[in-house]
Design an enzyme around this catalytic site. Structure first.
Site, PDB file in Angstrom:
ATOM      1  N   GLY A 155      -5.141 -11.685 119.002  1.00  0.00           N
ATOM      2  CA  GLY A 155      -4.580 -10.503 118.856  1.00  0.00           C
ATOM      3  C   GLY A 155      -5.779 -10.980 117.104  1.00  0.00           C
ATOM      4  CG  ASP A 205      -4.264  -7.320 124.049  1.00  0.00           C
ATOM      5  OD1 ASP A 205      -5.545  -6.894 124.294  1.00  0.00           O
ATOM      6  OD2 ASP A 205      -3.459  -6.614 122.830  1.00  0.00           O
TER       7      ASP A 205
END
Lengths: 204, 204
Positions: free
Chosen positions: B7, B73
Site C-alpha cells: 500500500g 486491493d
C-alpha cells in the site's frame, strides 16, 4: 461602516449592499479608512487585526450555551439563524444545530480544497478536481467520481440524518447547493449575526 | 510462500499463519528469499517491485465488471467478499459494494491520518488526535470532538444508508469497529482474495 468576517483564506466584507473578498495572505487592513466591525478565526491575523483600529465583535459576544473554543464565525451564524442546521461551506465546512435559539452541538468537515488536497497527498492517483455533477444515488465507477462521492455523500448523509431545516452559507455554498435540495441558501447569514451583535451592544 | 499487499504506507505480509507489516518508505523487497505473490497500489514502488522477482498478481486478474483505475486491493477484497459493503480502513478508506458477486461501485474517503492532517493544515486550532470514544448520537461540544465527529459521523451515516452487510478490513479497522456494531471484522480478507487468484490461475 463595513462588516468583515475574517477566515483562514479570506477577508469577507459587507458594506450593507454588496459583499466582496480579499485574500487573507496579502490584504492589509490599514488600507481601509472606514470604521470596520470584524470577527476573526485566523490565529495568524490576530496581531495585525488588534493593531488595525477595527472593532472586534468577538469581545462583545457571550459564549454562554456554546463551548469555549467554538469559532466565533460559527457562533455568530448560529445566533443569526436561531433554528435549524447551519452548514457553512468555507475552507472548513462547519455544521451546527440550533433548536429554538439553543445550541445543540456541531462538527467540522474539511472544505472542498482541504479535502481535494487530502486525497492528492494520499496518492498521485487520487489527485482530481471534484466532479460536482455526480449522482449520489449511484456509487462511483471511476476514480474522479470515487473521491467526489467520498467527499460529498458522507457529508450529505450525515446532514440528512438530523432531519432539520438546513441553511447553507459560506463562500463555497453554491457548489453544494445541488446536493441539499431543500436547503435555504443565505450567503449573508454571518453579517446578519454581526449586525445583531452591533445592535444589541449598541456599538453603532 | 508469502503473500504481500503493498500500500501507500506499508508492505503487509501474510505467511499463512501470521500477518505483519514493513514500512513502504524503507523496506527492501530484495531481502526476502521466499517466493512472494503481491499486489501493489503504490506508484512509487512499481519499479522496485518489478525488479524484485516477486509475482505480481495484478497481472492475473480480470477487471471485467469493475472500472479500469480501481485499486487492485479493492478489487481483490471485493472478489474475496462476494457480497456486502467492504470497508477497508487504511491510509485511505475505501468502501465498495458487492451484490451476489457483482460490483456495484464504491468510493474513497481519507484515512485517519490523512483526515487528521487535513484538519491540522486548515488551522493550528484544529490540530488534534481524534477522540475514538465519542458518541455519534450527540453532536460535539468541544473542538477535538468536533473534528472527531466530522471524520467519523459522515462516514458512518453514508455506510448505514446502504443497509448492507458490512465487512471491515484494513490496518486501522479496529479503530472504527466500535462505530460499526453489526460489522464483521476480517483483517485477512485481502489475503483470501489473493489466495483465490493464485488458485484460479494455478500459479502455485
Amino acid at each position: 461602516m463595513l462588516l468583515c468576517d475574517v477566515g483562514n483564506t479570506s477577508y469577507h466584507f459587507f458594506d450593507g449592499v454588496r459583499d466582496y473578498r480579499a485574500a487573507a495572505a496579502s490584504f492589509d487592513p490599514a488600507q481601509i479608512d472606514e470604521q470596520v466591525f470584524y470577527i476573526n478565526v485566523n490565529p495568524k491575523l490576530e496581531a495585525i487585526l488588534a493593531a488595525s483600529g477595527w472593532v472586534d465583535l468577538g469581545l462583545h459576544v457571550s459564549k454562554q450555551g456554546y463551548y469555549e473554543t467554538i469559532g466565533i464565525d460559527r457562533l455568530v451564524a448560529c445566533e443569526a439563524a436561531g433554528d435549524g442546521l447551519i452548514v457553512d461551506v468555507g475552507s472548513a465546512i462547519t455544521v451546527d444545530l440550533m433548536e429554538q435559539g439553543c445550541y445543540k452541538g456541531g462538527f467540522i468537515y474539511p472544505g472542498i480544497e482541504a479535502m481535494r488536497r487530502a486525497y492528492a497527498q494520499l496518492s498521485s492517483r487520487l489527485d482530481y478536481a471534484f466532479n460536482f455533477d455526480i449522482d449520489l444515488d449511484k456509487m462511483a465507477f471511476n476514480s474522479q467520481d470515487a473521491v467526489s462521492y467520498g467527499f460529498l455523500a458522507p457529508l450529505c448523509a450525515e446532514v440528512a440524518r438530523h432531519d432539520a431545516r438546513v441553511i447553507l452559507t459560506g463562500g463555497d455554498a453554491h457548489r453544494l447547493l445541488p446536493y441539499f435540495k431543500t436547503a435555504q441558501h443565505d450567503p449573508l447569514l454571518i453579517f446578519k449575526g454581526m449586525q445583531k451583535i452591533i445592535n444589541e451592544a449598541a456599538l453603532c
